[in-house]
Scaffold this active site. Structure first.
Site, PDB file in Angstrom:
ATOM      1  N   LYS A 105     -62.892 -22.614  -0.966  1.00  0.00           N
ATOM      2  CA  LYS A 105     -63.283 -23.950  -1.477  1.00  0.00           C
ATOM      3  C   LYS A 105     -64.968 -24.429  -1.280  1.00  0.00           C
ATOM      4  O   LYS A 105     -65.613 -23.377  -0.592  1.00  0.00           O
ATOM      5  CB  LYS A 105     -62.512 -24.756  -0.675  1.00  0.00           C
ATOM      6  CG  LYS A 105     -60.989 -24.641  -1.061  1.00  0.00           C
ATOM      7  CD  LYS A 105     -60.066 -25.392  -0.461  1.00  0.00           C
ATOM      8  CE  LYS A 105     -58.467 -25.222  -0.548  1.00  0.00           C
ATOM      9  NZ  LYS A 105     -57.673 -26.341  -0.193  1.00  0.00           N
ATOM     10  N   TYR A 127     -54.319 -28.389  -9.154  1.00  0.00           N
ATOM     11  CA  TYR A 127     -53.274 -29.116  -8.184  1.00  0.00           C
ATOM     12  C   TYR A 127     -52.579 -30.244  -8.749  1.00  0.00           C
ATOM     13  O   TYR A 127     -52.095 -31.058  -8.084  1.00  0.00           O
ATOM     14  CB  TYR A 127     -54.516 -29.865  -7.004  1.00  0.00           C
ATOM     15  CG  TYR A 127     -55.245 -28.880  -6.332  1.00  0.00           C
ATOM     16  CD1 TYR A 127     -54.157 -28.137  -5.475  1.00  0.00           C
ATOM     17  CD2 TYR A 127     -56.449 -28.860  -6.033  1.00  0.00           C
ATOM     18  CE1 TYR A 127     -54.826 -27.293  -4.341  1.00  0.00           C
ATOM     19  CE2 TYR A 127     -56.908 -27.968  -5.023  1.00  0.00           C
ATOM     20  CZ  TYR A 127     -56.261 -27.380  -4.314  1.00  0.00           C
ATOM     21  OH  TYR A 127     -56.483 -26.330  -3.323  1.00  0.00           O
ATOM     22  N   GLU A 154     -51.936 -19.606 -11.933  1.00  0.00           N
ATOM     23  CA  GLU A 154     -53.466 -20.081 -11.422  1.00  0.00           C
ATOM     24  C   GLU A 154     -54.438 -18.856 -11.949  1.00  0.00           C
ATOM     25  O   GLU A 154     -55.622 -19.117 -12.350  1.00  0.00           O
ATOM     26  CB  GLU A 154     -53.511 -19.991  -9.933  1.00  0.00           C
ATOM     27  CG  GLU A 154     -52.824 -21.171  -9.454  1.00  0.00           C
ATOM     28  CD  GLU A 154     -52.486 -21.443  -7.837  1.00  0.00           C
ATOM     29  OE1 GLU A 154     -52.704 -20.594  -7.261  1.00  0.00           O
ATOM     30  OE2 GLU A 154     -51.820 -22.404  -7.632  1.00  0.00           O
ATOM     31  N   HIS A 156     -58.222 -21.548  -0.932  1.00  0.00           N
ATOM     32  CA  HIS A 156     -56.916 -21.786  -1.468  1.00  0.00           C
ATOM     33  C   HIS A 156     -56.172 -20.357  -1.814  1.00  0.00           C
ATOM     34  O   HIS A 156     -56.740 -19.484  -2.067  1.00  0.00           O
ATOM     35  CB  HIS A 156     -57.004 -22.474  -2.792  1.00  0.00           C
ATOM     36  CG  HIS A 156     -55.852 -22.559  -3.736  1.00  0.00           C
ATOM     37  ND1 HIS A 156     -54.754 -23.193  -3.634  1.00  0.00           N
ATOM     38  CD2 HIS A 156     -55.430 -21.424  -4.595  1.00  0.00           C
ATOM     39  CE1 HIS A 156     -53.573 -22.780  -4.410  1.00  0.00           C
ATOM     40  NE2 HIS A 156     -54.482 -21.829  -5.227  1.00  0.00           N
TER      41      HIS A 156
HETATM   42  P1  RTP Z   1     -54.078 -25.093  -1.128  1.00  0.00           P
HETATM   43  O1  RTP Z   1     -52.785 -25.491  -2.102  1.00  0.00           O
HETATM   44  O2  RTP Z   1     -55.162 -25.530  -1.391  1.00  0.00           O
HETATM   45  O3  RTP Z   1     -53.867 -23.423  -0.778  1.00  0.00           O
HETATM   46  O4  RTP Z   1     -53.440 -25.451   0.359  1.00  0.00           O
HETATM   47  P2  RTP Z   1     -51.979 -25.251   0.855  1.00  0.00           P
HETATM   48  O5  RTP Z   1     -50.919 -24.671  -0.159  1.00  0.00           O
HETATM   49  O6  RTP Z   1     -51.811 -24.712   2.171  1.00  0.00           O
HETATM   50  O7  RTP Z   1     -51.494 -26.827   1.051  1.00  0.00           O
HETATM   51  P3  RTP Z   1     -50.993 -28.020  -0.256  1.00  0.00           P
HETATM   52  O8  RTP Z   1     -49.872 -28.421   0.319  1.00  0.00           O
HETATM   53  O9  RTP Z   1     -50.675 -27.080  -1.366  1.00  0.00           O
HETATM   54  O10 RTP Z   1     -52.066 -28.948  -0.301  1.00  0.00           O
HETATM   55  C1  RTP Z   1     -53.256 -28.520  -1.036  1.00  0.00           C
HETATM   56  C2  RTP Z   1     -54.528 -29.064  -0.459  1.00  0.00           C
HETATM   57  O11 RTP Z   1     -54.430 -30.409  -0.459  1.00  0.00           O
HETATM   58  C3  RTP Z   1     -55.173 -30.802   0.990  1.00  0.00           C
HETATM   59  N1  RTP Z   1     -54.240 -31.795   1.590  1.00  0.00           N
HETATM   60  N2  RTP Z   1     -54.477 -32.866   2.194  1.00  0.00           N
HETATM   61  N3  RTP Z   1     -54.822 -35.339   3.586  1.00  0.00           N
HETATM   62  C4  RTP Z   1     -53.743 -34.562   3.686  1.00  0.00           C
HETATM   63  O12 RTP Z   1     -52.754 -34.989   4.463  1.00  0.00           O
HETATM   64  C5  RTP Z   1     -53.660 -33.258   2.924  1.00  0.00           C
HETATM   65  N4  RTP Z   1     -52.520 -32.727   2.682  1.00  0.00           N
HETATM   66  C6  RTP Z   1     -52.870 -31.512   2.021  1.00  0.00           C
HETATM   67  C7  RTP Z   1     -55.540 -29.693   1.448  1.00  0.00           C
HETATM   68  O13 RTP Z   1     -56.866 -29.483   1.349  1.00  0.00           O
HETATM   69  C8  RTP Z   1     -54.491 -28.620   1.115  1.00  0.00           C
HETATM   70  O14 RTP Z   1     -55.144 -27.380   0.988  1.00  0.00           O
HETATM   71 MG    MG Z   2     -51.158 -25.324  -2.202  1.00  0.00          MG
END
Ligand code: RTP
Ligand code: MG
Length: 147
Positions: free
Chosen positions: A9, A49, A126, A115
């Site tokens: 990122k 996303y 993706e 990510h």
């Molecule tokens: P990613 O998709 O980026 O690999 O991350 P992940 O699967 O671990 O998490 P995901 O639930 O898919 O969330 C995507 C991205 O959104 C941001 N996020 N912010 N402010 C918040 O509470 C919050 N929750 C998620 C994070 O950058 C996360 O990687």
């Molecule tokens: Mg994710």
């Protein structure tokens, strides 16, 4: 062989962690299939996303991911989807274990460095969003028969 989409990122690029992150997947034994430095359009970020579009952090997430270049990659290997999520660590770096990328380098849930696709369906979707078929390079590593 299974493939996944991984993306350093904008915070990881700005902090000079592309090499460190690539090293971890190389050291684990996975094979790099494609990679490029690119800046996401808002459109592409919103599609990537899309599953989060109703979440309160969606706008912030799209602002962040389009704020600077990212390093987009495809990696290949046995169980690479699940295994790379383990190397990446929990979404919130505060909860991510030491030894994981987010656990070692991250502080903020929004700026969590990398990510990784979360399922075989997401990986296919993706990879196709970010790469064309001819950008994916198929080859066998010949020096390493032990992993
Ligand atoms: P990613 O998709 O980026 O690999 O991350 P992940 O699967 O671990 O998490 P995901 O639930 O898919 O969330 C995507 C991205 O959104 C941001 N996020 N912010 N402010 C918040 O509470 C919050 N929750 C998620 C994070 O950058 C996360 O990687
Ligand atoms: Mg994710």
């Amino acid at each position: 062989m299974e493939r996944t989409y991984l993306m350093v990122k904008p915070d990881g690029v700005q902090r000079g962690l592309i090499g460190e992150i690539i090293s971890r997947f190389e050291a684990k034994g996975f094979t790099l299939v494609a990679g490029k430095l690119t800046q996401l359009s808002r459109d592409l970020a919103e599609t990537h996303y899309g599953e989060h579009k109703e979440r309160p952090f969606f706008g912030e997430l799209v602002d962040f991911i389009t704020s600077g270049p990212v390093f987009a990659m495809v990696w290949e290997g046995e169980n690479v989807i699940k295994s790379s999520r383990t190397l990446v660590g929990s979404t919130n770096p505060i909860e991510a274990s030491p030894g994981t990328i987010r656990g070692d380098y991250g502080v903020h849930v929004g700026m969590n460095l990398i990510h990784g696709s979360d399922s075989p369906e997401s990986a296919v979707r993706e990879i196709n969003l970010f790469f064309t078929e001819d950008e994916l390079v198929s080859y066998k590593k010949t020096i390493n028969q032990w992993i």
